[in-house]
Design a protein around this motif. Structure first.
Motif, PDB file in Angstrom:
ATOM      1  N   TRP A  41      92.118 149.508  34.789  1.00 26.07           N
ATOM      2  CA  TRP A  41      93.566 149.687  34.668  1.00 26.07           C
ATOM      3  C   TRP A  41      94.272 148.426  35.117  1.00 26.07           C
ATOM      4  CZ3 TRP A  41      96.531 153.619  32.760  1.00 26.07           C
ATOM      5  CH2 TRP A  41      95.844 154.773  32.374  1.00 26.07           C
ATOM      6  N   LYS A  42      95.433 148.144  34.504  1.00 17.89           N
ATOM      7  CA  LYS A  42      96.273 147.002  34.874  1.00 17.89           C
ATOM      8  C   LYS A  42      97.661 147.511  35.221  1.00 17.89           C
ATOM      9  CE  LYS A  42      93.612 144.013  31.953  1.00 17.89           C
ATOM     10  NZ  LYS A  42      93.486 143.308  30.726  1.00 17.89           N
ATOM     11  N   GLY A  43      98.366 146.766  36.042  1.00 24.82           N
ATOM     12  CA  GLY A  43      99.684 147.186  36.484  1.00 24.82           C
ATOM     13  C   GLY A  43      99.549 148.012  37.749  1.00 24.82           C
ATOM     14  N   GLU A  44     100.674 148.482  38.245  1.00 22.47           N
ATOM     15  CA  GLU A  44     100.636 149.291  39.460  1.00 22.47           C
ATOM     16  C   GLU A  44     101.843 150.206  39.508  1.00 22.47           C
ATOM     17  OE1 GLU A  44     102.437 146.305  42.712  1.00 22.47           O
ATOM     18  OE2 GLU A  44     100.452 145.781  41.984  1.00 22.47           O
ATOM     19  N   GLY A  45     101.765 151.174  40.375  1.00 18.81           N
ATOM     20  CA  GLY A  45     102.871 152.113  40.538  1.00 18.81           C
ATOM     21  C   GLY A  45     103.078 152.976  39.312  1.00 18.81           C
ATOM     22  N   ALA A  46     104.361 153.148  38.932  1.00 21.52           N
ATOM     23  CA  ALA A  46     104.714 154.052  37.838  1.00 21.52           C
ATOM     24  C   ALA A  46     104.411 153.464  36.463  1.00 21.52           C
ATOM     25  CB  ALA A  46     106.191 154.414  37.929  1.00 21.52           C
ATOM     26  N   VAL A  47     104.204 152.136  36.375  1.00 19.57           N
ATOM     27  CA  VAL A  47     103.930 151.500  35.088  1.00 19.57           C
ATOM     28  C   VAL A  47     102.565 150.824  35.161  1.00 19.57           C
ATOM     29  CG1 VAL A  47     104.690 149.809  33.391  1.00 19.57           C
ATOM     30  CG2 VAL A  47     106.393 151.114  34.681  1.00 19.57           C
ATOM     31  N   ARG A  48     101.620 151.396  34.440  1.00 17.31           N
ATOM     32  CA  ARG A  48     100.279 150.818  34.375  1.00 17.31           C
ATOM     33  C   ARG A  48      99.660 151.182  33.036  1.00 17.31           C
ATOM     34  NH1 ARG A  48      95.742 153.980  37.247  1.00 17.31           N
ATOM     35  NH2 ARG A  48      96.157 156.055  36.496  1.00 17.31           N
ATOM     36  N   TYR A  49      98.608 150.450  32.670  1.00 16.47           N
ATOM     37  CA  TYR A  49      97.991 150.690  31.364  1.00 16.47           C
ATOM     38  C   TYR A  49      96.528 150.274  31.378  1.00 16.47           C
ATOM     39  CZ  TYR A  49      98.198 145.677  30.445  1.00 16.47           C
ATOM     40  OH  TYR A  49      98.018 144.320  30.510  1.00 16.47           O
ATOM     41  N   VAL A  50      95.809 150.780  30.384  1.00 15.18           N
ATOM     42  CA  VAL A  50      94.437 150.376  30.124  1.00 15.18           C
ATOM     43  C   VAL A  50      94.265 150.365  28.610  1.00 15.18           C
ATOM     44  CG1 VAL A  50      93.509 152.735  30.303  1.00 15.18           C
ATOM     45  CG2 VAL A  50      91.993 150.784  30.657  1.00 15.18           C
ATOM     46  N   CYS A  51      93.628 149.322  28.097  1.00 19.63           N
ATOM     47  CA  CYS A  51      93.350 149.230  26.662  1.00 19.63           C
ATOM     48  C   CYS A  51      91.854 149.047  26.464  1.00 19.63           C
ATOM     49  CB  CYS A  51      94.084 148.044  26.038  1.00 19.63           C
ATOM     50  SG  CYS A  51      95.879 148.201  26.061  1.00 19.63           S
ATOM     51  N   GLY A  52      91.353 149.617  25.411  1.00 20.24           N
ATOM     52  CA  GLY A  52      89.933 149.504  25.115  1.00 20.24           C
ATOM     53  C   GLY A  52      89.583 150.351  23.914  1.00 20.24           C
ATOM     54  N   ALA A 103      96.976 144.251  23.551  1.00 18.31           N
ATOM     55  CA  ALA A 103      95.969 145.313  23.464  1.00 18.31           C
ATOM     56  C   ALA A 103      94.606 144.708  23.167  1.00 18.31           C
ATOM     57  CB  ALA A 103      96.353 146.320  22.396  1.00 18.31           C
ATOM     58  N   SER A 104      93.674 144.878  24.084  1.00 20.67           N
ATOM     59  CA  SER A 104      92.328 144.337  23.908  1.00 20.67           C
ATOM     60  C   SER A 104      91.409 145.292  23.161  1.00 20.67           C
ATOM     61  CB  SER A 104      91.723 144.014  25.284  1.00 20.67           C
ATOM     62  OG  SER A 104      91.701 145.178  26.076  1.00 20.67           O
ATOM     63  N   GLY A 105      91.940 146.421  22.748  1.00 21.00           N
ATOM     64  CA  GLY A 105      91.165 147.398  21.994  1.00 21.00           C
ATOM     65  C   GLY A 105      92.094 148.263  21.169  1.00 21.00           C
ATOM     66  N   PRO A 106      91.556 149.151  20.376  1.00 22.02           N
ATOM     67  CA  PRO A 106      92.376 149.968  19.486  1.00 22.02           C
ATOM     68  C   PRO A 106      93.111 151.124  20.168  1.00 22.02           C
ATOM     69  CG  PRO A 106      90.075 150.518  19.208  1.00 22.02           C
ATOM     70  CD  PRO A 106      90.125 149.346  20.146  1.00 22.02           C
ATOM     71  N   VAL A 107      92.782 151.400  21.433  1.00 18.26           N
ATOM     72  CA  VAL A 107      93.423 152.497  22.162  1.00 18.26           C
ATOM     73  C   VAL A 107      93.997 151.951  23.466  1.00 18.26           C
ATOM     74  CG1 VAL A 107      93.089 154.758  23.248  1.00 18.26           C
ATOM     75  CG2 VAL A 107      91.728 154.138  21.247  1.00 18.26           C
ATOM     76  N   CYS A 108      95.264 152.280  23.730  1.00 20.69           N
ATOM     77  CA  CYS A 108      95.876 151.944  25.019  1.00 20.69           C
ATOM     78  C   CYS A 108      96.443 153.220  25.614  1.00 20.69           C
ATOM     79  CB  CYS A 108      97.005 150.929  24.873  1.00 20.69           C
ATOM     80  SG  CYS A 108      96.469 149.290  24.398  1.00 20.69           S
ATOM     81  N   LEU A 109      96.152 153.456  26.874  1.00 21.05           N
ATOM     82  CA  LEU A 109      96.743 154.553  27.624  1.00 21.05           C
ATOM     83  C   LEU A 109      97.792 153.932  28.529  1.00 21.05           C
ATOM     84  CD1 LEU A 109      93.466 156.429  28.609  1.00 21.05           C
ATOM     85  CD2 LEU A 109      94.901 156.754  26.586  1.00 21.05           C
ATOM     86  N   VAL A 110      98.998 154.479  28.497  1.00 25.72           N
ATOM     87  CA  VAL A 110     100.109 153.891  29.232  1.00 25.72           C
ATOM     88  C   VAL A 110     100.756 154.959  30.108  1.00 25.72           C
ATOM     89  CG1 VAL A 110     102.277 152.621  29.036  1.00 25.72           C
ATOM     90  CG2 VAL A 110     100.516 152.335  27.265  1.00 25.72           C
ATOM     91  N   ASP A 111     100.893 154.634  31.383  1.00 25.08           N
ATOM     92  CA  ASP A 111     101.616 155.502  32.308  1.00 25.08           C
ATOM     93  C   ASP A 111     102.992 154.889  32.528  1.00 25.08           C
ATOM     94  OD1 ASP A 111      99.368 157.070  32.511  1.00 25.08           O
ATOM     95  OD2 ASP A 111      98.791 156.353  34.496  1.00 25.08           O
ATOM     96  N   LEU A 112     104.027 155.635  32.123  1.00 18.84           N
ATOM     97  CA  LEU A 112     105.421 155.220  32.259  1.00 18.84           C
ATOM     98  C   LEU A 112     106.226 156.380  32.813  1.00 18.84           C
ATOM     99  CD1 LEU A 112     106.012 153.720  28.685  1.00 18.84           C
ATOM    100  CD2 LEU A 112     106.054 152.418  30.801  1.00 18.84           C
ATOM    101  N   PRO A 113     107.337 156.102  33.498  1.00 22.29           N
ATOM    102  CA  PRO A 113     108.219 157.204  33.912  1.00 22.29           C
ATOM    103  C   PRO A 113     108.813 157.892  32.683  1.00 22.29           C
ATOM    104  CG  PRO A 113     108.789 155.145  35.043  1.00 22.29           C
ATOM    105  CD  PRO A 113     107.785 154.803  33.984  1.00 22.29           C
TER     106      PRO A 113
END
Length: 145
Positions: A41-52, A103-113
């Motif tokens: 995962w990258k980012g921190e707190g309420a805004v973070r994401y992972v791509c793969g 995006a380093s992959g075709p799927v990104c999961l994003v945590d946002l408020p």
């Protein structure tokens, strides 16, 4: 006493407990393996994401985790082939940048408020934009280039 006789003297309730414990351990190991297949995962707190999502284990882990995050982004060509190396810019309702990533992959999961966002995705001279409201449940936004 033979091993057959020794096995038959073990009470069935102990055997059931042992089998249940083994099944629980197998489930825990499978869950840990799925988590280990996830990229960092990258980012921190309420805004973070992972791509793969490159490779079958990582793709399976990412897709299984989609329901647990407010926003999932999918990138593919119009023929359905998955894409990576997509520039993504997410802006809040006021137009202020919330997140920028490649995006380093075709799927990104994003945590946002919770809120309304505009997602701009660009690659190889082509750009797409979609609006999404994040807040109740998980949303998936599909970009086809």
């Amino acid at each position: 006493m033979s091993s057959v006789q020794a096995a038959s003297t073990v009470p069935k309730k102990h055997l059931r407990r042992a089998l249940l414990a083994l099944a629980c351990m197998a489930g825990a190991v499978a869950g840990a393996q799925a988590q280990s297949a996830m990229p960092q995962w990258k980012g921190e707190g309420a805004v973070r994401y992972v791509c793969g999502g490159i490779g079958s284990d990582e793709s399976t882990a990412m897709r299984a985790a989609m329901k647990d995050h407010p926003l999932a982004l999918l990138f593919a060509r119009s023929d359905g082939a998955y894409l990576a190396d997509v520039q993504v810019d997410i802006k809040g309702a006021d137009g202020a940048p919330s997140l920028a990533l490649r995006a380093s992959g075709p799927v990104c999961l994003v945590d946002l408020p919770a809120g309304r966002y505009t997602i701009d995705a660009a690659m190889a001279g082509s750009a797409k934009s979609q609006a999404v409201t994040v807040g109740s449940g998980s949303k998936t936004v599909d970009f086809r280039f």
